[in-house]
Write a protein that holds these residues in place. Sequence first.
Motif, PDB file in Angstrom:
ATOM      1  N   PRO A 187       0.842  -1.001   0.318  1.00  0.00           N
ATOM      2  CA  PRO A 187      -0.273   0.117   0.064  1.00  0.00           C
ATOM      3  C   PRO A 187       1.390   1.011   0.064  1.00  0.00           C
ATOM      4  CG  PRO A 187      -1.082  -1.931   1.516  1.00  0.00           C
ATOM      5  CD  PRO A 187       0.189  -2.510   1.170  1.00  0.00           C
ATOM      6  N   GLU A 188       2.205   1.271   0.563  1.00  0.00           N
ATOM      7  CA  GLU A 188       2.730   2.624   0.570  1.00  0.00           C
ATOM      8  C   GLU A 188       3.269   2.866  -0.543  1.00  0.00           C
ATOM      9  OE1 GLU A 188       3.286  -0.385   2.440  1.00  0.00           O
ATOM     10  OE2 GLU A 188       2.342   0.271   4.210  1.00  0.00           O
ATOM     11  N   THR A 189       3.414   2.144  -1.503  1.00  0.00           N
ATOM     12  CA  THR A 189       3.925   2.409  -2.854  1.00  0.00           C
ATOM     13  C   THR A 189       3.021   2.429  -4.257  1.00  0.00           C
ATOM     14  OG1 THR A 189       4.941   0.159  -3.446  1.00  0.00           O
ATOM     15  CG2 THR A 189       5.977   1.448  -2.444  1.00  0.00           C
ATOM     16  N   HIS A 190       1.580   2.412  -3.606  1.00  0.00           N
ATOM     17  CA  HIS A 190       0.534   2.643  -4.732  1.00  0.00           C
ATOM     18  C   HIS A 190      -0.223   4.217  -4.720  1.00  0.00           C
ATOM     19  CE1 HIS A 190      -3.779   3.644  -5.700  1.00  0.00           C
ATOM     20  NE2 HIS A 190      -3.173   1.782  -6.977  1.00  0.00           N
ATOM     21  N   LEU A 191       0.245   4.308  -5.919  1.00  0.00           N
ATOM     22  CA  LEU A 191      -0.038   5.905  -6.473  1.00  0.00           C
ATOM     23  C   LEU A 191      -1.227   5.485  -7.193  1.00  0.00           C
ATOM     24  CD1 LEU A 191       3.732   7.167  -7.554  1.00  0.00           C
ATOM     25  CD2 LEU A 191       2.634   7.244  -5.383  1.00  0.00           C
ATOM     26  N   ASP A 192      -2.204   6.306  -6.893  1.00  0.00           N
ATOM     27  CA  ASP A 192      -3.551   6.228  -7.667  1.00  0.00           C
ATOM     28  C   ASP A 192      -3.156   7.473  -8.604  1.00  0.00           C
ATOM     29  OD1 ASP A 192      -6.001   7.822  -8.725  1.00  0.00           O
ATOM     30  OD2 ASP A 192      -7.423   8.011  -6.801  1.00  0.00           O
ATOM     31  N   HIS A 193      -3.725   7.430 -10.676  1.00  0.00           N
ATOM     32  CA  HIS A 193      -3.128   8.418 -11.507  1.00  0.00           C
ATOM     33  C   HIS A 193      -4.241   8.904 -11.591  1.00  0.00           C
ATOM     34  CE1 HIS A 193       1.198   6.995 -10.795  1.00  0.00           C
ATOM     35  NE2 HIS A 193       1.775   6.623 -12.334  1.00  0.00           N
ATOM     36  N   SER A 194      -5.358   8.230 -11.791  1.00  0.00           N
ATOM     37  CA  SER A 194      -7.249   8.806 -12.013  1.00  0.00           C
ATOM     38  C   SER A 194      -6.993  10.507 -11.930  1.00  0.00           C
ATOM     39  CB  SER A 194      -8.337   8.807 -10.461  1.00  0.00           C
ATOM     40  OG  SER A 194      -8.029   8.635  -9.309  1.00  0.00           O
ATOM     41  N   GLY A 195      -6.258  11.204 -10.615  1.00  0.00           N
ATOM     42  CA  GLY A 195      -6.395  12.649 -10.979  1.00  0.00           C
ATOM     43  C   GLY A 195      -5.474  13.369 -12.482  1.00  0.00           C
ATOM     44  N   LEU A 196      -4.324  12.646 -12.592  1.00  0.00           N
ATOM     45  CA  LEU A 196      -3.524  12.950 -14.439  1.00  0.00           C
ATOM     46  C   LEU A 196      -4.504  12.879 -14.492  1.00  0.00           C
ATOM     47  CD1 LEU A 196      -1.752  13.500 -15.230  1.00  0.00           C
ATOM     48  CD2 LEU A 196       0.001  11.069 -15.749  1.00  0.00           C
ATOM     49  N   VAL A 197      -5.430  11.547 -14.854  1.00  0.00           N
ATOM     50  CA  VAL A 197      -6.284  12.098 -16.472  1.00  0.00           C
ATOM     51  C   VAL A 197      -7.351  12.611 -16.296  1.00  0.00           C
ATOM     52  CG1 VAL A 197      -8.097  10.214 -17.776  1.00  0.00           C
ATOM     53  CG2 VAL A 197      -5.909   8.900 -15.940  1.00  0.00           C
ATOM     54  N   ASP A 198      -8.451  12.722 -15.191  1.00  0.00           N
ATOM     55  CA  ASP A 198      -9.093  14.121 -14.976  1.00  0.00           C
ATOM     56  C   ASP A 198      -8.563  15.268 -15.248  1.00  0.00           C
ATOM     57  OD1 ASP A 198     -10.458  11.895 -13.608  1.00  0.00           O
ATOM     58  OD2 ASP A 198     -10.349  12.216 -11.560  1.00  0.00           O
ATOM     59  N   ALA A 199      -7.363  15.997 -15.043  1.00  0.00           N
ATOM     60  CA  ALA A 199      -7.141  16.566 -16.151  1.00  0.00           C
ATOM     61  C   ALA A 199      -6.376  16.537 -17.038  1.00  0.00           C
ATOM     62  CB  ALA A 199      -5.504  17.044 -14.820  1.00  0.00           C
ATOM     63  N   ILE A 200      -6.475  15.840 -17.477  1.00  0.00           N
ATOM     64  CA  ILE A 200      -5.482  15.933 -19.112  1.00  0.00           C
ATOM     65  C   ILE A 200      -7.400  15.918 -19.358  1.00  0.00           C
ATOM     66  CG2 ILE A 200      -5.201  14.110 -21.153  1.00  0.00           C
ATOM     67  CD1 ILE A 200      -2.708  12.807 -19.979  1.00  0.00           C
ATOM     68  N   ARG A 201      -7.838  15.007 -19.028  1.00  0.00           N
ATOM     69  CA  ARG A 201      -9.710  15.118 -19.799  1.00  0.00           C
ATOM     70  C   ARG A 201      -9.950  16.438 -19.735  1.00  0.00           C
ATOM     71  NH1 ARG A 201     -11.364  11.289 -17.111  1.00  0.00           N
ATOM     72  NH2 ARG A 201     -11.949  10.240 -19.167  1.00  0.00           N
ATOM     73  N   ALA A 202     -10.552  17.186 -18.338  1.00  0.00           N
ATOM     74  CA  ALA A 202     -10.706  18.321 -18.486  1.00  0.00           C
ATOM     75  C   ALA A 202     -10.092  19.889 -19.050  1.00  0.00           C
ATOM     76  CB  ALA A 202     -10.111  18.935 -16.232  1.00  0.00           C
ATOM     77  N   GLY A 203      -9.262  19.351 -19.301  1.00  0.00           N
ATOM     78  CA  GLY A 203      -7.793  20.278 -20.167  1.00  0.00           C
ATOM     79  C   GLY A 203      -6.835  20.991 -19.140  1.00  0.00           C
ATOM     80  N   ASP A 204      -6.970  20.607 -17.949  1.00  0.00           N
ATOM     81  CA  ASP A 204      -5.769  21.550 -16.824  1.00  0.00           C
ATOM     82  C   ASP A 204      -4.879  21.371 -17.344  1.00  0.00           C
ATOM     83  OD1 ASP A 204      -5.065  22.565 -14.775  1.00  0.00           O
ATOM     84  OD2 ASP A 204      -6.946  21.895 -13.351  1.00  0.00           O
ATOM     85  N   ALA A 205      -4.166  21.865 -17.814  1.00  0.00           N
ATOM     86  CA  ALA A 205      -2.222  21.716 -18.139  1.00  0.00           C
ATOM     87  C   ALA A 205      -1.722  21.518 -17.630  1.00  0.00           C
ATOM     88  CB  ALA A 205      -1.581  22.586 -19.530  1.00  0.00           C
ATOM     89  N   GLU A 206      -2.048  22.835 -15.937  1.00  0.00           N
ATOM     90  CA  GLU A 206      -1.326  23.071 -15.645  1.00  0.00           C
ATOM     91  C   GLU A 206      -0.943  21.678 -14.232  1.00  0.00           C
ATOM     92  OE1 GLU A 206      -0.851  26.423 -11.619  1.00  0.00           O
ATOM     93  OE2 GLU A 206      -1.890  26.801 -13.019  1.00  0.00           O
ATOM     94  N   THR A 207      -2.662  21.992 -14.121  1.00  0.00           N
ATOM     95  CA  THR A 207      -2.589  19.954 -12.762  1.00  0.00           C
ATOM     96  C   THR A 207      -2.240  18.840 -13.572  1.00  0.00           C
ATOM     97  OG1 THR A 207      -4.374  21.512 -11.947  1.00  0.00           O
ATOM     98  CG2 THR A 207      -4.295  18.929 -11.209  1.00  0.00           C
ATOM     99  N   ALA A 208      -2.139  18.903 -14.294  1.00  0.00           N
ATOM    100  CA  ALA A 208      -2.002  17.672 -15.308  1.00  0.00           C
ATOM    101  C   ALA A 208      -0.048  17.623 -15.556  1.00  0.00           C
ATOM    102  CB  ALA A 208      -2.303  17.192 -16.819  1.00  0.00           C
ATOM    103  N   ALA A 209       0.373  18.282 -15.335  1.00  0.00           N
ATOM    104  CA  ALA A 209       2.006  18.679 -15.532  1.00  0.00           C
ATOM    105  C   ALA A 209       2.365  18.356 -13.769  1.00  0.00           C
ATOM    106  CB  ALA A 209       2.475  20.040 -15.849  1.00  0.00           C
ATOM    107  N   ALA A 210       1.654  19.153 -12.682  1.00  0.00           N
ATOM    108  CA  ALA A 210       2.352  18.937 -11.460  1.00  0.00           C
ATOM    109  C   ALA A 210       1.847  17.521 -11.750  1.00  0.00           C
ATOM    110  CB  ALA A 210       1.295  19.810 -10.698  1.00  0.00           C
ATOM    111  N   ARG A 211       0.949  16.724 -11.668  1.00  0.00           N
ATOM    112  CA  ARG A 211       1.054  15.539 -11.208  1.00  0.00           C
ATOM    113  C   ARG A 211       2.083  14.658 -12.145  1.00  0.00           C
ATOM    114  NH1 ARG A 211      -3.083  13.670  -8.554  1.00  0.00           N
ATOM    115  NH2 ARG A 211      -5.144  14.883  -7.906  1.00  0.00           N
ATOM    116  N   ALA A 212       2.055  14.621 -12.893  1.00  0.00           N
ATOM    117  CA  ALA A 212       3.085  13.621 -14.054  1.00  0.00           C
ATOM    118  C   ALA A 212       4.245  14.221 -13.050  1.00  0.00           C
ATOM    119  CB  ALA A 212       2.894  14.193 -15.406  1.00  0.00           C
ATOM    120  N   ALA A 213       4.646  15.173 -13.056  1.00  0.00           N
ATOM    121  CA  ALA A 213       5.708  15.827 -12.408  1.00  0.00           C
ATOM    122  C   ALA A 213       6.742  15.198 -11.014  1.00  0.00           C
ATOM    123  CB  ALA A 213       6.294  16.852 -12.496  1.00  0.00           C
TER     124      ALA A 213
END
Length: 229
Positions: A187-213
Amino acid sequence: MPLSHPRRSALSEQVIAALRQQITSGEWPVGSRIPTEPELVEQLGVARNTVREAVRALAHNGLLDIRQGSGTYVVATSELAGVMHRRFADADPRDIAELRSTLESSAAQMAAQRRTEKDLKQLDALLLRREQAWESGDKEAFVTADATFHLAVVSASHNDVMTAMYADLGEVLRDWLRDDVGEELTPETHLDHSGLVDAIRAGDAETAAARAASYPFHCRPGLFSAAGE
């Protein structure tokens, strides 16, 4: 379908091209064992020595790894990928993490601005596959699913050069991820990537970049201790 039989040198090149196509098309994915020499002889309709020569050529170029007593395995999808894997196999993991962060952050930013409905459907499907792989507890299945998901994010940038470069770095990044997650999925190494997909879907470039980074630096404690942390 058996190959034609021109002069020997041209035939060898034909066989090399045929085997390379199996690799680059994904028919033989990275990590898989290719058919045995007798099977390839039958499939291609050429002599054993010609098949052997082609396999050795692709091994020399870094696409295949011949393991005595085990078989021949795909280790890269292109000659450049093979070179990169050999060049960076012993690189500092922090350097790999920083490279991944830089590439994926830029790609995610562009993906949020350029993604298509087809891209979003692909990301949704691969995100689900990634979660299922995690829940299965199969480390190698998760590494493959995670790498495929991140490549899809980069591909959604519609920058062909960046996508090709990221794909050629694929096995280097998979090696890094194997080290990152450790011997087993916890569990300690699991990362939820749904927020990245949500940001890409919403066209939120700043959030998408920050999450990916941020993803490459959520590592196991001590992984970068040699780098001074």
